[in-house]
Design a protein around this motif. Structure first.
Motif, PDB file in Angstrom:
ATOM      1  N   ALA A 186       0.753  -1.221   0.036  1.00 41.62           N
ATOM      2  CA  ALA A 186       0.050   0.027  -0.063  1.00 41.62           C
ATOM      3  C   ALA A 186       0.940   1.190   0.105  1.00 41.62           C
ATOM      4  O   ALA A 186       0.472   2.277  -0.476  1.00 41.62           O
ATOM      5  CB  ALA A 186      -0.763   0.056   1.164  1.00 41.62           C
ATOM      6  N   GLY A 187       1.869   1.123   0.684  1.00 36.68           N
ATOM      7  CA  GLY A 187       2.998   2.501   0.991  1.00 36.68           C
ATOM      8  C   GLY A 187       3.440   2.604  -0.506  1.00 36.68           C
ATOM      9  O   GLY A 187       3.544   3.754  -0.893  1.00 36.68           O
ATOM     10  N   ALA A 188       3.701   1.638  -1.342  1.00 37.94           N
ATOM     11  CA  ALA A 188       4.525   1.814  -2.597  1.00 37.94           C
ATOM     12  C   ALA A 188       3.272   2.146  -3.462  1.00 37.94           C
ATOM     13  O   ALA A 188       3.594   3.159  -4.515  1.00 37.94           O
ATOM     14  CB  ALA A 188       4.935   0.503  -2.973  1.00 37.94           C
ATOM     15  N   GLY A 189       2.059   1.886  -3.579  1.00 40.46           N
ATOM     16  CA  GLY A 189       0.887   2.405  -4.197  1.00 40.46           C
ATOM     17  C   GLY A 189       0.596   3.692  -4.050  1.00 40.46           C
ATOM     18  O   GLY A 189       0.313   4.240  -4.908  1.00 40.46           O
ATOM     19  N   LEU A 190       0.715   4.283  -2.689  1.00 37.72           N
ATOM     20  CA  LEU A 190       0.513   5.657  -2.436  1.00 37.72           C
ATOM     21  C   LEU A 190       1.609   6.400  -3.041  1.00 37.72           C
ATOM     22  O   LEU A 190       1.622   7.464  -3.697  1.00 37.72           O
ATOM     23  CB  LEU A 190       0.508   5.805  -0.975  1.00 37.72           C
ATOM     24  N   ASP A 265      10.735  -2.922  -8.531  1.00 41.98           N
ATOM     25  CA  ASP A 265      10.568  -2.071  -9.654  1.00 41.98           C
ATOM     26  C   ASP A 265       9.961  -0.543  -9.362  1.00 41.98           C
ATOM     27  O   ASP A 265      10.831   0.345  -9.989  1.00 41.98           O
ATOM     28  CB  ASP A 265       9.151  -2.679 -10.614  1.00 41.98           C
ATOM     29  N   VAL A 266       9.152  -0.318  -8.578  1.00 39.04           N
ATOM     30  CA  VAL A 266       8.920   1.219  -8.218  1.00 39.04           C
ATOM     31  C   VAL A 266      10.105   1.756  -7.420  1.00 39.04           C
ATOM     32  O   VAL A 266      10.625   3.054  -7.722  1.00 39.04           O
ATOM     33  CB  VAL A 266       7.725   1.190  -7.373  1.00 39.04           C
ATOM     34  N   ALA A 267      10.580   1.115  -6.666  1.00 37.29           N
ATOM     35  CA  ALA A 267      11.775   1.686  -6.130  1.00 37.29           C
ATOM     36  C   ALA A 267      13.075   1.914  -7.090  1.00 37.29           C
ATOM     37  O   ALA A 267      13.666   3.238  -6.972  1.00 37.29           O
ATOM     38  CB  ALA A 267      12.475   0.820  -5.252  1.00 37.29           C
ATOM     39  N   ALA A 268      13.090   1.158  -7.818  1.00 40.42           N
ATOM     40  CA  ALA A 268      14.297   1.501  -9.023  1.00 40.42           C
ATOM     41  C   ALA A 268      13.859   2.324  -9.931  1.00 40.42           C
ATOM     42  O   ALA A 268      14.828   3.556 -10.266  1.00 40.42           O
ATOM     43  CB  ALA A 268      14.616   0.124  -9.912  1.00 40.42           C
ATOM     44  N   ASP A 273      14.967   3.725  -1.771  1.00 37.73           N
ATOM     45  CA  ASP A 273      15.366   2.392  -1.236  1.00 37.73           C
ATOM     46  C   ASP A 273      14.033   1.622  -0.975  1.00 37.73           C
ATOM     47  O   ASP A 273      13.417   1.932  -0.208  1.00 37.73           O
ATOM     48  CB  ASP A 273      15.992   2.862   0.344  1.00 37.73           C
ATOM     49  N   PRO A 274      13.909   0.124  -1.472  1.00 42.89           N
ATOM     50  CA  PRO A 274      12.743  -0.629  -1.401  1.00 42.89           C
ATOM     51  C   PRO A 274      12.650  -0.796   0.004  1.00 42.89           C
ATOM     52  O   PRO A 274      11.312  -1.023   0.338  1.00 42.89           O
ATOM     53  CB  PRO A 274      13.314  -1.643  -2.089  1.00 42.89           C
ATOM     54  N   ARG A 275      13.426  -0.780   0.950  1.00 41.31           N
ATOM     55  CA  ARG A 275      13.315  -1.193   2.354  1.00 41.31           C
ATOM     56  C   ARG A 275      12.559  -0.166   3.193  1.00 41.31           C
ATOM     57  O   ARG A 275      11.696  -0.342   4.100  1.00 41.31           O
ATOM     58  CB  ARG A 275      14.652  -1.345   3.217  1.00 41.31           C
ATOM     59  N   THR A 276      12.355   1.109   2.462  1.00 38.80           N
ATOM     60  CA  THR A 276      11.578   2.248   3.017  1.00 38.80           C
ATOM     61  C   THR A 276      10.185   1.703   3.132  1.00 38.80           C
ATOM     62  O   THR A 276       9.289   2.047   3.884  1.00 38.80           O
ATOM     63  CB  THR A 276      11.672   3.435   2.217  1.00 38.80           C
ATOM     64  N   PHE A 277       9.705   1.357   1.930  1.00 33.37           N
ATOM     65  CA  PHE A 277       8.499   0.883   1.777  1.00 33.37           C
ATOM     66  C   PHE A 277       8.012  -0.285   2.767  1.00 33.37           C
ATOM     67  O   PHE A 277       6.789  -0.229   3.434  1.00 33.37           O
ATOM     68  CB  PHE A 277       8.015   0.290   0.228  1.00 33.37           C
ATOM     69  N   LEU A 278       8.755  -1.039   2.825  1.00 37.58           N
ATOM     70  CA  LEU A 278       8.542  -2.546   3.787  1.00 37.58           C
ATOM     71  C   LEU A 278       8.771  -1.868   5.193  1.00 37.58           C
ATOM     72  O   LEU A 278       7.955  -2.341   6.024  1.00 37.58           O
ATOM     73  CB  LEU A 278       9.648  -3.525   3.395  1.00 37.58           C
TER      74      LEU A 278
END
Length: 331
Positions: A186-190, A265-268, A273-278
Motif C-alpha cells: 500500500a505504501g508503494a501504491g501511495l 520495480d517502483v523503487a528502481a 530504497d525498497p526497504r523504506t516501503f517495507l
C-alpha cells in the motif's frame, strides 16, 4: 451514537438508478432510507431506528475501536472509488480487533459530506463497508449522517474474544518478532499515486483495497503471541508502540525481508530504497506479533527480528533507522 443514521447490507441499498441525485437532493432522512439495513442475523436484537443498536456478545468480552478517515488526508476521490474507500475504512477498524486476537461482530458508521456529493457515492461507500465487514462475519448496525465541507467517515467496531486479548505490553526479551500479510504494498501504491501514475496496478490496488490477514489474529493468540499490533502507520512506527508499552527494544534483521518484485520495480524507477516501503509504509494492515523463542512463530508467519533489552527503541541490524519511521498525524 444514534442509530437513526444507520448503514446497510448490500441488499438494502435503494435508489441506485438515480445517478444524478446528490446528498442534498435526497436530504438526511432520504439518504438514511437509501442505505438503511434490511436484514440482520439473530445476534442483532435491535438495529437502526432506535437510539442504540442492541447486539449480543456470546463471549462476554467486548473489544471496541474507532477510526476516522478524512477526505484529502486519508483518501482522495480521484485516487479511489467510493466502494474502495469503504473497504479501506472498514479494514482499518476490523484490523484493530484482529490485532487483539478477536473477531469483529458489529460496526456503526458516522458519515459527513457536502450537499453536492452524489448520493450514489454514499451508497457505494456503504457497499464497500458492508462487503469488507462480511469477510469476518460482522454487520453494520447503525450510525449517523451530517453535513460537512468535505467527506468524513468514522467507524466504530465492536468485537469479541474467547480469551484474554493480546496487548502491546506483553513482549519479553528473547521473544521473536514475526509478521504475516502483505507489507509495503500500500505504501508503494501511495508513492506511485503521489507521482501521478496508476501503475504497477497491483500496488495501486493494494493501496485502494488492503487485505488484512483477519484469521491470523485469533490464530496468533491461540499460538501464544505475547504482543500483537496492526501495522497501519509503518512497521517501525508500530513496533515502537510494542517496544514502548513492553519496556523493551526490538531489533529487526534486514536480510529477513524479501522485497516483492513490484516494489523493487517502483523503487528502481523512483530512485528509492525498497526497504523504506517495507519498514515505513502503512495501510496494508499487516499483523506483527512477538512469540516466545522456544515456541517460535506459527506457520505462515515470517520471523523478522527479536525482542532485546531496551526502552522503546526499534533498530535494524542493531542501528537506528535513518529517517521517518512511518506516518504520524500532525507531522
Amino acid at each position: 451514537m444514534t442509530q437513526d443514521g444507520g448503514m446497510t447490507t448490500s441488499a438494502g441499498i435503494h435508489g441506485r438508478n438515480d445517478p444524478d441525485l446528490t446528498v442534498g437532493d435526497v436530504g438526511e432522512f432520504g439518504l438514511i432510507g437509501r442505505v438503511a439495513p434490511q436484514e440482520h442475523s439473530d445476534r442483532v436484537l435491535v438495529g437502526p431506528g432506535d437510539d442504540c443498536a442492541y447486539v449480543t456478545v456470546a463471549s462476554g468480552r467486548m473489544l471496541i475501536s474507532t477510526d476516522v478517515l478524512v477526505e484529502g488526508r486519508h483518501f482522495r476521490r480521484d485516487w479511489a472509488e467510493a466502494y474502495d474507500v469503504g473497504r479501506r475504512a472498514a479494514a482499518a477498524n476490523l484490523a484493530d480487533v484482529m490485532a487483539m486476537g478477536g473477531v469483529a461482530t458489529a460496526l456503526t458508521v458516522g458519515f459527513a459530506a457536502p450537499a453536492d456529493l452524489p448520493a450514489r457515492w454514499a451508497e457505494d461507500l456503504t457497499r464497500g463497508i458492508v462487503d469488507e465487514a462480511a469477510l469476518v462475519g460482522a454487520e453494520v448496525v447503525g450510525g449517523d449522517v451530517t453535513a460537512a465541507d468535505g467527506v468524513v467517515v468514522s467507524i466504530t467496531v465492536v468485537g469479541e474474544t474467547d480469551r484474554e486479548p493480546v496487548l502491546r505490553s506483553g513482549a519479553r526479551v528473547g521473544d521473536v518478532v514475526a509478521i504475516t500479510g502483505r507489507l509495503g504494498w500500500a505504501g508503494a501504491g501511495l508513492h506511485v499515486l503521489g507521482r501521478g501514475f496508476r501503475s504497477p496496478r497491483v500496488l495501486v490496488e493494494a493501496y485502494r483495497r488492503p487485505e488484512p490477514p483477519y484469521e491470523e489474529g485469533p490464530r496468533g493468540a491461540r499460538e501464544g503471541a505475547t504482543a500483537m499490533i496492526d501495522v497501519s502507520d509503518g512497521l517501525l512506527a508500530d513496533l515502537a508502540h510494542i517496544a514502548e508499552e513492553s519496556s523493551v527494544g526490538i531489533d529487526l534483521d534486514a536480510d529477513a525481508f524479501v522485497v516483492p518484485e513490484p516494489i523493487a520495480d517502483v523503487a528502481a524507477a523512483t530512485n528509492a530504497d525498497p526497504r523504506t516501503f517495507l519498514l515505513t509504509g502503512g495501510d496494508d494492515h499487516t499483523l506483527a506479533a512477538t512469540f516466545p523463542a522456544d515456541r517460535g512463530a506459527p506457520e505462515g508467519w515470517s520471523v523478522v527480528g527479536r525482542v532485546v533489552e531496551g526502552e522503546g527503541d526499534v533498530t535494524v541490524d542493531g542501528v537506528a533507522w535513518d529517517g521517518p519511521a512511518g506516518h504520524e498525524h500532525y507531522r
